[in-house]
Write an enzyme that holds these catalytic residues in place. Structure first.
Site, PDB file in Angstrom:
ATOM      1  N   LYS A  51       0.728  -1.359   0.092  1.00  0.00           N
ATOM      2  CA  LYS A  51      -0.004  -0.083   0.091  1.00  0.00           C
ATOM      3  C   LYS A  51       0.891   1.215  -0.149  1.00  0.00           C
ATOM      4  CE  LYS A  51      -1.229   2.520   2.604  1.00  0.00           C
ATOM      5  NZ  LYS A  51      -0.961   3.979   3.105  1.00  0.00           N
ATOM      6  N   THR A  83       2.569   6.535   3.687  1.00  0.00           N
ATOM      7  CA  THR A  83       3.274   5.630   4.116  1.00  0.00           C
ATOM      8  C   THR A  83       3.149   4.404   3.402  1.00  0.00           C
ATOM      9  OG1 THR A  83       2.767   5.912   6.502  1.00  0.00           O
ATOM     10  CG2 THR A  83       3.079   3.689   6.134  1.00  0.00           C
TER      11      THR A  83
END
Lengths: 404, 404
Positions: free
Chosen positions: B184, B195
Site C-alpha cells: 500500500k 506510508t
C-alpha cells in the site's frame, strides 16, 4: 503578472553610495519596452567580494567571475548584468559571449578585462545575443549616475513581481557609512529555473580579504538559509563592492558586519516573498539540536518538505508533517524529546500533541501571512533559522501550465 | 476518490503460497463498511526478514518489529496490519498499544509475542483504538484462508486509489517456487504523510540470514529508488516471509534473488503509479557517473526536483531543468560532458542542445503516460535507476485543499 501578496508596500529609499555610479538601458535581449541591462562602475580603490552557486553546471559568467575574484587591484571595477537570457548551458559559445562582453565593457570604461564582472539571468540553453548588449554600452556609460541603483533593481528583474532593494546606515567614529543593495529572484523564466542575483555597495573603507570574510559569513546566515523549492540555479551570484569613498575604515568593526548581514537578510526575505505562487512567508526556527549543522539540516528538511509546504498553503496546523520532516532529515532526533510551536502556541511535546493544545489555536496562527514554526529537538544547543514560503496551485500554474 | 490514471487494468492473479494463511476483517478503526485489518499466519519453520523507514521519528510498531527481527525461531509467526490509524507520534501510549495487540494476537494464534509483527497506517498523533482490533482477532483467526492475500491488499489501503499486488514463479531443480506480495502507498491520509507497507510471501526454503540479505539488496534497488515527493514516512515497513512449504531450497540461487527483486520492483512501480495527483510515470536512468552512488544522487536529485516534476506535468521537454538538477545534486558532474535523452530522443550533448534536436520530438515523448529520462554524466561507469511521478495540481489539492 500579479504582484506577490507578500510584496512590501513600496520600494525603499536607497542612499547614494559615493564611489559608484549606475546605469540601466534597454538592449532588447528578450523583453521589449523595458531596461534589461544594468551597469555599475566602481571608482579606483574599490574592492570586490562575492559568493556564487555551488552548482556543478555553473553558467559561463559565474565561472568567469569566480576566476577574477580574489586578487587585489587599485583600478576600479564594473558590474554588467543582463536579464532575458542566462547564458547557461550554452557550451563553448557561452564562454565566447562572456569574453566579448568583458572586452567591450573594458574598452567602454577604460578598465582592464580582469576587473569586469558579468551576470546573466533568463532563458537557459539559447545563445546570448551579446552584440545587443555591446551596442548599448556607450549609451550606458553616458547615462551613469549616482542615483540609478533603483533603476538597476528593475533592469535585472525577469518574472519577479516586484523590484527588491534594502539599505542600512551606521555611524563609525561619528561618521556615516552607507550600505545599499538590490536583488532579483525567484521569478521564473521559461524554460529556466529561478536565479538569484544580488549586488550590494558600500562607501566603507575595507580590505578585499576582510570584505570577503564578512560577505561569506553573512551569506551563510541569510541567502544560504532561504529556500523556495529546494532547486538551485546554475547562475546564482552575489557581488559586493566597497568603494572606500567615505574614508571611514570598518576593518574589524562588528557593527559593519551586522549591517551587511541585515541588508542581506532583508534582500533574502524579499526573494522568498516573491517565491513562485507564495502566499505565506514562513520562518523555521530550530533549537536544541545536537549541533548548529544538525539544526540547519532539520530546518531545511522542514522548509523543503512538499507536505509541510502544502499544509501551510492550506492553512492547516499539521504538526504531524513537521515530525515527519524532522525524522527524515538525517540529523539526530528523538521522537519523544520534540517540542513544536506554531507562532507562540505550544502544539506538541514529549512525543505527542500537547494536552492543552486546541486545534483552533493552531489554525488561527496559520491564517496569518507570516508564520513562524519553532521546533526544539531537545538534545543539545544547536540552532538555525531558515526562511521559506508555501507550495500552492500558483507554483504549479507558473511551472507546469505552459509549453516553452 | 478517482482511480489513478496510471493504475493497471486489473489486480493480478496471485498464486497460493503454501504455509501461510490470510484473513481480512472490519474493525472500524476509522473507516466504516470495509476491511481495515489484515492477519497473516505463518506455519512453524517460516523465516522472516524485513526493512524499515530510516526516520529518526519512527512509529511504535516499526520500533517493535525491528527489535524482534534478526533471531531464528521454529515457532511460526504472524503479521497483523491495520489501516486508519498509524500509531505514530503517540508517545508512550503508542508503545502500550503495540504491546496490547501483540499479547492478544499471541493468545489468539498460540504463538509467542516475540513472533508477532505489527504495522499501522493512517492518522498520526491520535491514540490507536487497539481494543477494536483485539475484539476482532478471534473472527480473523477463524476466517484464515490460503486464498485471501488479495483481500489483504484491500484491507491495508488508506487513500490508495487501487489495491497493489505482484507475483513470480520460478523453477528450481524442476520444482516450482512461488513468490507473491501486496503493498500500500502512497495515498494520503489526513493529517499524515504517505506510508508504504509491503508484505511478500514465498514457499521457498531458505535461512533467515540469506533471506534478509536478498530482501536488503532487492529493496536497495527497488523501493529505495522510488520517490513521490521526497518525504519519508515514519511507518514504512517491508516484511518478507519464507514458509519453506515447497521443500525447495533456494539458498544461493540467483534466480530466486532476481524473482524477489522483480516482485519488489513491480510493487514499487505500483506505489509510484498511485502517487498523489500523478499523471505520468517517470523512469530516470543515470549512467556514466563517477560511481553508482553518484549516479543515484543525480537520479534522485532529478526525480525530486519540483521544477523537473512540474515540467513533466506540463508535458514540457524542459532539459534545462535536468541540467539544473544534475548541477545541484552535490555529486560530480561536468557541464560540457552531459548527454540528455527524453525517451530515445537525443536532446542535449556536450554542454548544449543537440544540433539535430527538434522541440516537437521532445514534446511528443512528454505526451506519453510513461516517460524515460536518460542522463549520461560522461565521467565514468556509475549507473542508477529511480522511478517517480509528476507534480500536479492534484498533489496540491490532495495536500493543501482541506483542513484536517
Amino acid at each position: 503578472m500579479t504582484v506577490s501578496p507578500l510584496a512590501p508596500a513600496a520600494f525603499p529609499e536607497l542612499p547614494v553610495i559615493e564611489g559608484v555610479r549606475f546605469a540601466a538601458v534597454a538592449a532588447g535581449i528578450k523583453y521589449k519596452g523595458r531596461d534589461d541591462v544594468m551597469l555599475a562602475l566602481l571608482d579606483p580603490g574599490s574592492v570586490v567580494a562575492g559568493v556564487f552557486t555551488r552548482s556543478a553546471t555553473r553558467s559561463a559568467p559565474v565561472l568567469d567571475c569566480q576566476a577574477k575574484l580574489g586578487t587585489d587591484s587599485d583600478q576600479g571595477a564594473a558590474f554588467l548584468v543582463n536579464s532575458g537570457n542566462s547564458n547557461a548551458f550554452t557550451g563553448k559559445a557561452g564562454d565566447g559571449s562572456v569574453a566579448a562582453i568583458c572586452k567591450a565593457v573594458a574598452e567602454a570604461t577604460k578598465l582592464p578585462e580582469t576587473r569586469i564582472f558579468t551576470s546573466s539571468t533568463g532563458v537557459i540553453g539559447q545563445p546570448l545575443p551579446h552584440d545587443r548588449i555591446i551596442a548599448k554600452l556607450d549609451e550606458a556609460v553616458s547615462a551613469l549616475s549616482r542615483h540609478d541603483l533603483a533603476a538597476s533593481a528593475k533592469a535585472i528583474m525577469t518574472t519577479d513581481t516586484f523590484p527588491k532593494g534594502a539599505a542600512r546606515e551606521i555611524m563609525v567614529d561619528g561618521k556615516p557609512v552607507k550600505i545599499a543593495g538590490v536583488a532579483k529572484g525567484s521569478g521564473m523564466i521559461a524554460p529556466d529555473m529561478a536565479t538569484m542575483l544580488v549586488y550590494v555597495f558600500t562607501d566603507a573603507k575595507i580590505s578585499r580579504a576582510a570584505l570577503q570574510e564578512i560577505v561569506s559569513n553573512a551569506n551563510a546566515r541569510t541567502f544560504n538559509n532561504i529556500t523556495v523549492d529546494s532547486d538551485t540555479s546554475t547562475s546564482d551570484t552575489l557581488l559586493m563592492a566597497a568603494t572606500g569613498a567615505s574614508g571611514v575604515s570598518v576593518e574589524g568593526n562588528a557593527d559593519f558586519a551586522t549591517a551587511v548581514e541585515d541588508v542581506f537578510r532583508d534582500l533574502a526575505h524579499l526573494v522568498v516573498k516573491d517565491g513562485e505562487g507564495a502566499t505565506k512567508f514562513v520562518t523555521v526556527n530550530v533549537t536544541g539540536a545536537a549541533t548548529d549543522e544538525d539544526a540547519r539540516t532539520h530546518a531545511l528538511s522542514i522548509a523543503n518538505s512538499p507536505l509541510v509546504k502544502t499544509a501551510i498553503a492550506g492553512e492547516d496546523p499539521n504538526w504531524g508533517r513537521i515530525v515527519m520532516a524532522v525524522g527524515k532529515s538525517g540529523a539526530k532526533a528523538d521522537r519523544d524529546a520534540l517540542t513544536i510551536r506554531f507562532g507562540n502556541i505550544l502544539v506538541a511535546e514529549k512525543g505527542w500533541v500537547s494536552p492543552d493544545y486546541q486545534e483552533e489555536q493552531g489554525a488561527a496562527v496559520m491564517k496569518q501571512p507570516e508564520i513562524s514554526i519553532d521546533v526544539d529537538i531537545g538534545l543539545g544547543h544547536g540552532a538555525a533559522t531558515v526562511w521559506t514560503c508555501d507550495l500552492t496551485h500558483g507554483y504549479i500554474s507558473i511551472n507546469a501550465d505552459y509549453r516553452s
